[in-house]
Design an enzyme around this catalytic site. Sequence first.
Site, short mmCIF file in Angstrom:
data_model
loop_
_atom_site.label_atom_id
_atom_site.label_comp_id
_atom_site.label_asym_id
_atom_site.label_seq_id
_atom_site.Cartn_x
_atom_site.Cartn_y
_atom_site.Cartn_z
N ASP A 54 36.48 23.21 25.94
CA ASP A 54 35.46 22.29 26.47
C ASP A 54 35.81 21.89 27.89
O ASP A 54 36.94 21.48 28.18
CB ASP A 54 35.38 21.03 25.60
CG ASP A 54 34.43 20.01 26.21
OD1 ASP A 54 33.21 20.25 26.19
OD2 ASP A 54 34.91 18.99 26.74
N TYR A 59 34.94 17.50 35.95
CA TYR A 59 36.38 17.58 35.89
C TYR A 59 36.95 18.28 37.13
O TYR A 59 36.83 19.49 37.31
CB TYR A 59 36.83 18.35 34.63
CG TYR A 59 36.39 17.74 33.33
CD1 TYR A 59 36.01 16.40 33.23
CD2 TYR A 59 36.39 18.49 32.16
CE1 TYR A 59 35.61 15.84 32.02
CE2 TYR A 59 36.00 17.95 30.95
CZ TYR A 59 35.60 16.62 30.88
OH TYR A 59 35.22 16.08 29.68
N LYS A 85 28.97 20.63 30.29
CA LYS A 85 28.13 19.43 30.24
C LYS A 85 27.16 19.41 31.42
O LYS A 85 27.35 20.10 32.40
CB LYS A 85 29.02 18.19 30.23
CG LYS A 85 30.07 18.24 29.10
CD LYS A 85 30.95 17.01 29.08
CE LYS A 85 31.99 17.12 27.98
NZ LYS A 85 33.10 18.03 28.35
#
Length: 338
Positions: A54, A59, A85
């Site tokens: 994930d 990030y 995401k």
Amino acid sequence: MKAGDLRDLARGDVQLSALGMGCSQLGGLYRAMQQQQARALMDEAWSLGLRYFDTAPFYGYTLSERRVGAALSARPRNQFVLSTKAGRLLLPDPTVQPGDDGWAEPLPFRPHYDYSFDGIMRSFEDSQQRLGFAQIDVLYVHDIGRMTHGDANVELWKQLTEGGGFRALDALRSEGQVKAIGLGVNEWQVVHDAMQETQIDVTLLAGRYTLLEQECLSPFLDDCVRHGNAIVVGGVFNSGVLAGNGKFNYGDAPAAVVSRVHRLAEVCREYEVPLPAAALQFPLAHPAIVSCVVGARSVEQLRQNVAWFEQALPAGLWQALKSNGLIADAAPVPEGVQ
């Protein structure tokens, strides 16, 4: 239970390994991570049997996605599950500085929230290019909710419900560009709201169903089982307080939390069980939970997480935690060894 055991989502042709690799650390969360270290972590996760990875554009301001995609590029595409995401667009910005949003060495792209139809679609396409894959197995809406946005969440929620954000997710799923859709958040209430708006396949819920917190047991997790919304648990150490670092919900742990952790640790010591091992294994006993994702800063830390996850724990531990009022009576617990 083994880290590499595969577990099915109720909907969508997706199987997640029981333990997944959370890749925020590959983006340099709080401390820089060199490219070779990131690659070594991904390779070790694979060798340990982890097949669910994930990541997110946020990030490291796209750094994690780039590293994850490069590390997985030589792996057979049908042998792993990849989630990312949407909800933030990462736009070029030369003013980005080390330490922004906690990223030690972020790339020069600034996040801008956009949960609209066009925003979700552009975010997905950008992720495809950074990861290097045409299909991404799972797409989560990232960080919607009052915990992140406060009062501004009202208008951002409208982007999802009235501005086409949920419609974009449905379109990507129906076109086969993603196999499953859901939310990646730190609060269960917004997931419950989203379940009234669209059909969610899977949710990455961080920190809300742990040894410290079981408030979401009913009605939320009950409803997830009924409606086929599989839960991936993140933040099983509640930002680290259950692993000994004194942090809770991304800040210093309050005295009441520290006291409760000490009581949990005392019971675990009586059964010669490391507290992190209990924290890793507890959530998977609930029928709504399909996987647990954890991050790591080093190969050694990753190996330790897997060892804790696979350690045989005595059945008496769970009953002792219940009898001491440390976990909810209604919480399902692992079978344990007699």
